[in-house]
Write a protein that holds these residues in place. Structure first.
Motif, PDB file in Angstrom:
ATOM      1  N   ILE A  49       0.849  -1.206   0.000  1.00  0.00           N
ATOM      2  CA  ILE A  49       0.000   0.000   0.000  1.00  0.00           C
ATOM      3  C   ILE A  49       0.880   1.250   0.000  1.00  0.00           C
ATOM      4  O   ILE A  49       0.646   2.203  -0.750  1.00  0.00           O
ATOM      5  N   GLU A  50       1.940   1.204   0.835  1.00  0.00           N
ATOM      6  CA  GLU A  50       2.888   2.345   0.857  1.00  0.00           C
ATOM      7  C   GLU A  50       3.472   2.586  -0.525  1.00  0.00           C
ATOM      8  O   GLU A  50       3.641   3.721  -0.960  1.00  0.00           O
ATOM      9  N   LEU A  51       3.796   1.480  -1.211  1.00  0.00           N
ATOM     10  CA  LEU A  51       4.429   1.620  -2.536  1.00  0.00           C
ATOM     11  C   LEU A  51       3.471   2.258  -3.543  1.00  0.00           C
ATOM     12  O   LEU A  51       3.892   3.062  -4.383  1.00  0.00           O
ATOM     13  N   VAL A  52       2.179   1.931  -3.457  1.00  0.00           N
ATOM     14  CA  VAL A  52       1.211   2.567  -4.362  1.00  0.00           C
ATOM     15  C   VAL A  52       1.119   4.055  -4.041  1.00  0.00           C
ATOM     16  O   VAL A  52       1.137   4.920  -4.926  1.00  0.00           O
ATOM     17  N   ASN A  53       1.053   4.320  -2.735  1.00  0.00           N
ATOM     18  CA  ASN A  53       0.986   5.698  -2.261  1.00  0.00           C
ATOM     19  C   ASN A  53       2.158   6.524  -2.773  1.00  0.00           C
ATOM     20  O   ASN A  53       2.005   7.611  -3.312  1.00  0.00           O
ATOM     21  N   GLN A  54       3.330   5.917  -2.586  1.00  0.00           N
ATOM     22  CA  GLN A  54       4.573   6.568  -3.020  1.00  0.00           C
ATOM     23  C   GLN A  54       4.546   6.809  -4.536  1.00  0.00           C
ATOM     24  O   GLN A  54       4.896   7.888  -4.999  1.00  0.00           O
ATOM     25  N   ALA A  55       4.083   5.794  -5.283  1.00  0.00           N
ATOM     26  CA  ALA A  55       4.044   5.928  -6.747  1.00  0.00           C
ATOM     27  C   ALA A  55       3.125   7.092  -7.132  1.00  0.00           C
ATOM     28  O   ALA A  55       3.449   7.896  -8.018  1.00  0.00           O
ATOM     29  N   MET A  56       2.003   7.221  -6.441  1.00  0.00           N
ATOM     30  CA  MET A  56       1.072   8.320  -6.739  1.00  0.00           C
ATOM     31  C   MET A  56       1.723   9.670  -6.422  1.00  0.00           C
ATOM     32  O   MET A  56       1.643  10.610  -7.199  1.00  0.00           O
ATOM     33  N   LYS A  57       2.385   9.720  -5.247  1.00  0.00           N
ATOM     34  CA  LYS A  57       3.014  10.987  -4.841  1.00  0.00           C
ATOM     35  C   LYS A  57       4.134  11.375  -5.800  1.00  0.00           C
ATOM     36  O   LYS A  57       4.387  12.537  -6.034  1.00  0.00           O
ATOM     37  N   GLU A  58       4.810  10.366  -6.315  1.00  0.00           N
ATOM     38  CA  GLU A  58       5.924  10.656  -7.244  1.00  0.00           C
ATOM     39  C   GLU A  58       5.422  11.013  -8.643  1.00  0.00           C
ATOM     40  O   GLU A  58       6.212  11.294  -9.539  1.00  0.00           O
ATOM     41  N   HIS A  60       3.274   9.022 -10.687  1.00  0.00           N
ATOM     42  CA  HIS A  60       2.978   7.938 -11.644  1.00  0.00           C
ATOM     43  C   HIS A  60       1.457   7.808 -11.792  1.00  0.00           C
ATOM     44  O   HIS A  60       0.869   6.809 -11.401  1.00  0.00           O
ATOM     45  N   ASN A  61       0.859   8.840 -12.319  1.00  0.00           N
ATOM     46  CA  ASN A  61      -0.607   8.898 -12.330  1.00  0.00           C
ATOM     47  C   ASN A  61      -1.219   9.015 -13.723  1.00  0.00           C
ATOM     48  O   ASN A  61      -2.428   9.193 -13.844  1.00  0.00           O
ATOM     49  N   GLN A  62      -0.403   8.936 -14.742  1.00  0.00           N
ATOM     50  CA  GLN A  62      -0.947   9.020 -16.103  1.00  0.00           C
ATOM     51  C   GLN A  62      -0.834   7.657 -16.776  1.00  0.00           C
ATOM     52  O   GLN A  62      -0.329   6.714 -16.199  1.00  0.00           O
ATOM     53  N   TYR A  63      -1.326   7.585 -18.021  1.00  0.00           N
ATOM     54  CA  TYR A  63      -1.314   6.308 -18.737  1.00  0.00           C
ATOM     55  C   TYR A  63       0.071   5.651 -18.706  1.00  0.00           C
ATOM     56  O   TYR A  63       1.075   6.299 -18.990  1.00  0.00           O
ATOM     57  N   ALA A  64       0.063   4.374 -18.399  1.00  0.00           N
ATOM     58  CA  ALA A  64       1.287   3.585 -18.576  1.00  0.00           C
ATOM     59  C   ALA A  64       1.355   3.198 -20.053  1.00  0.00           C
ATOM     60  O   ALA A  64       0.349   3.290 -20.764  1.00  0.00           O
ATOM     61  N   PRO A  65       2.506   2.731 -20.534  1.00  0.00           N
ATOM     62  CA  PRO A  65       2.553   2.241 -21.923  1.00  0.00           C
ATOM     63  C   PRO A  65       1.518   1.121 -22.128  1.00  0.00           C
ATOM     64  O   PRO A  65       1.206   0.393 -21.176  1.00  0.00           O
ATOM     65  N   MET A  66       1.030   0.978 -23.346  1.00  0.00           N
ATOM     66  CA  MET A  66      -0.035   0.014 -23.640  1.00  0.00           C
ATOM     67  C   MET A  66       0.247  -1.397 -23.087  1.00  0.00           C
ATOM     68  O   MET A  66      -0.622  -2.003 -22.467  1.00  0.00           O
ATOM     69  N   ALA A 273      -0.439   1.197  -9.308  1.00  0.00           N
ATOM     70  CA  ALA A 273      -0.416  -0.199  -8.822  1.00  0.00           C
ATOM     71  C   ALA A 273       0.645  -0.992  -9.578  1.00  0.00           C
ATOM     72  O   ALA A 273       1.350  -1.824  -8.993  1.00  0.00           O
ATOM     73  N   GLN A 274       0.795  -0.725 -10.860  1.00  0.00           N
ATOM     74  CA  GLN A 274       1.847  -1.429 -11.632  1.00  0.00           C
ATOM     75  C   GLN A 274       3.231  -1.106 -11.078  1.00  0.00           C
ATOM     76  O   GLN A 274       4.094  -1.964 -10.945  1.00  0.00           O
ATOM     77  N   LYS A 275       3.407   0.187 -10.766  1.00  0.00           N
ATOM     78  CA  LYS A 275       4.709   0.617 -10.236  1.00  0.00           C
ATOM     79  C   LYS A 275       4.986  -0.101  -8.909  1.00  0.00           C
ATOM     80  O   LYS A 275       6.096  -0.585  -8.660  1.00  0.00           O
ATOM     81  N   ALA A 276       3.948  -0.178  -8.065  1.00  0.00           N
ATOM     82  CA  ALA A 276       4.117  -0.824  -6.756  1.00  0.00           C
ATOM     83  C   ALA A 276       4.442  -2.312  -6.926  1.00  0.00           C
ATOM     84  O   ALA A 276       5.351  -2.840  -6.278  1.00  0.00           O
ATOM     85  N   TYR A 277       3.725  -2.992  -7.809  1.00  0.00           N
ATOM     86  CA  TYR A 277       4.004  -4.416  -8.026  1.00  0.00           C
ATOM     87  C   TYR A 277       5.429  -4.610  -8.559  1.00  0.00           C
ATOM     88  O   TYR A 277       6.111  -5.577  -8.210  1.00  0.00           O
TER      89      TYR A 277
END
Ligand SMILES: Cc1ncc(COP(=O)(O)O)c(C=O)c1O
Length: 385
Positions: A49-58, A60-66, A273-277
């Motif tokens: 959960i922290e990792l998702v949070n961190q990804a959002m704060k950093e 990573h909130n727009q489209y990922a590559p297809m 979520a992808q970034k966190a995983y």
């Protein structure tokens, strides 16, 4: 909203509300312990959960590559090679999907044409058949026999013909908890030699396998892997079924077609979520320890049930335990599942719903991805039945 005057000819006339929705709703309405739907009643790792949070704060909130974040595809490639000895190129052979369900739908939509036959084994997880029918394919059913639910490859041989496009496998298997072994794949390899038949291998429970068995991914068998879409789900591995992220592995030629469908159906899935995983996959002990985690829950649930009138099925993998209730009643499994929920307050899934015809072996499926005290409480109730 006024009544619609538009008429729509259903493409899935047989499909209604799924049994999972029905039993979960009944469990809620009746205040019953819900061992029906396959999801944990405990939380995922706080670190994830922290990792998702961190990804959002950093940001990573727009489209990922297809096809998915490259860092995640790279980690999937590393894991697959380490575990199964097979190389999938992150650039061309791995795609991140909105859960395994979308990967399964996409693999079928991308490869099955009108009139093609697709072999599946019943009892079967419920999302295969509608996907085949939506694209005009024809499901061909082969029954797995109780009590061990193994595949009889001679039966498979008999139904293969020039219209056979695909075979769908699922190991570890939902709903039965059975697993395929290396010999199964050797037999399949012989059967498919010199054919163009594809395989869709649903391996969402790849990290939940017990008693020292190793998961036999089809990726381990190069001759089969060449013709296979392999599907997995982070929801099952990381106790995050609600995040709906999974992935598909396939040789580049197959993946190219898969992505054509994926691109216009989903395009891409949740970036943070992808970034966190991607980060979390590096903690190998998390997925490597999952079998032991669930094996102890299985053992606990089984030991709690000792001495009850339910007969335990052999749960070799997944987080489902089959219980045969034929010593208790000859009620239909659908009726008994409802009565158990209403009168005894434990919800389960009747196995007959996973068949294409009326087959009732008096078996119910219970999900043991639950807190130990939930398992203890439900077993206490089941002892009274
Ligand atoms: C055998 C099997 N395949 C696929 C899925 C779907 O996985 P996801 O939630 O990632 O779409 C499930 C979920 O229960 C399953 O049991």
């Amino acid at each position: 909203m006024p009544i619609s005057s538009a008429s729509l000819r259903s493409k899935l006339p047989k499909v209604g509300t799924t049994i999972f929705t029905t039993m979960s709703a009944l469990a809620n309405a009746e205040g019953a312990i819900n061992l029906s739907q396959g999801f944990p009643d405990f939380n995922c790792s706080p670190r994830l959960i922290e990792l998702v949070n961190q990804a959002m704060k950093e940001g990573h909130n727009q489209y990922a590559p297809m096809p998915g974040l490259m860092s995640l595809r790279e980690q999937i490639a590393i894991k697959t090679e380490e575990l199964y000895g097979s190389q999938y190129h992150p650039e061309t052979e791995i795609t991140v999907t909105a859960g395994a369900t979308q990967a399964i739908f996409t693999a079928i939509a991308a490869s099955v044409n009108e009139g093609d036959e697709v072999i599946l084994f019943t009892p079967a997880y419920d999302c295969y058949e509608p996907a085949i029918e939506l694209v005009g394919g024809k499901p061909i059913y082969i029954q797995l026999k109780t009590p061990d639910y193994r595949i009889n490859w001679e039966e498979v041989k008999k139904v293969i013909n020039h219209r056979t496009k695909m075979i769908i496998l699922n190991t570890p298997h939902n709903p039965t908890g059975s697993i395929l072994n290396a010999e199964d794949f050797t037999q399949l390899e012989k059967l498919l030699d010199n054919s163009d038949i594809l395989v869709l291998s649903d391996e969402v429970y790849e990290h939940i396998i017990f008693d020292g068995n190793e998961h036999q991914s089809i990726a381990r068998f190069p001759e089969l892997a060449k013709r296979s879409f392999i599907v997995s789900s982070f929801g099952k591995t990381y106790h995050t079924t609600g995040w709906k992220i999974g992935y598909c592995l396939a040789p580049a030629e197959l993946m190219q077609e898969f992505r054509k469908t994926h691109q216009y159906n989903v395009f891409t899935v949740n970036t943070p979520a992808q970034k966190a995983y991607a980060d979390y996959l590096q903690l190998k002990e998390e997925y490597l320890g999952l079998s032991a985690f669930y094996e102890s829950k299985r053992n606990l649930f089984q030991s709690y049930l000792n001495g009850s009138r339910f007969k335990l099925g052999y749960a070799a993998g997944t987080y489902f335990q089959l219980l045969d209730y034929s010593a208790i009643t000859d009620e239909k499994d659908t009726d008994f599942a409802v009565r158990l929920t209403k009168e005894f307050k434990v919800a389960s899934i009747p196995i007959s719903v996973f068949y294409n015809q009326a087959i009732d072996n008096k078996v119910l499926r219970f999900c043991f991805a639950k807190e130990n005290r939930t398992l203890e409480e439900s077993a206490e109730i089941l002892h009274k039945v």
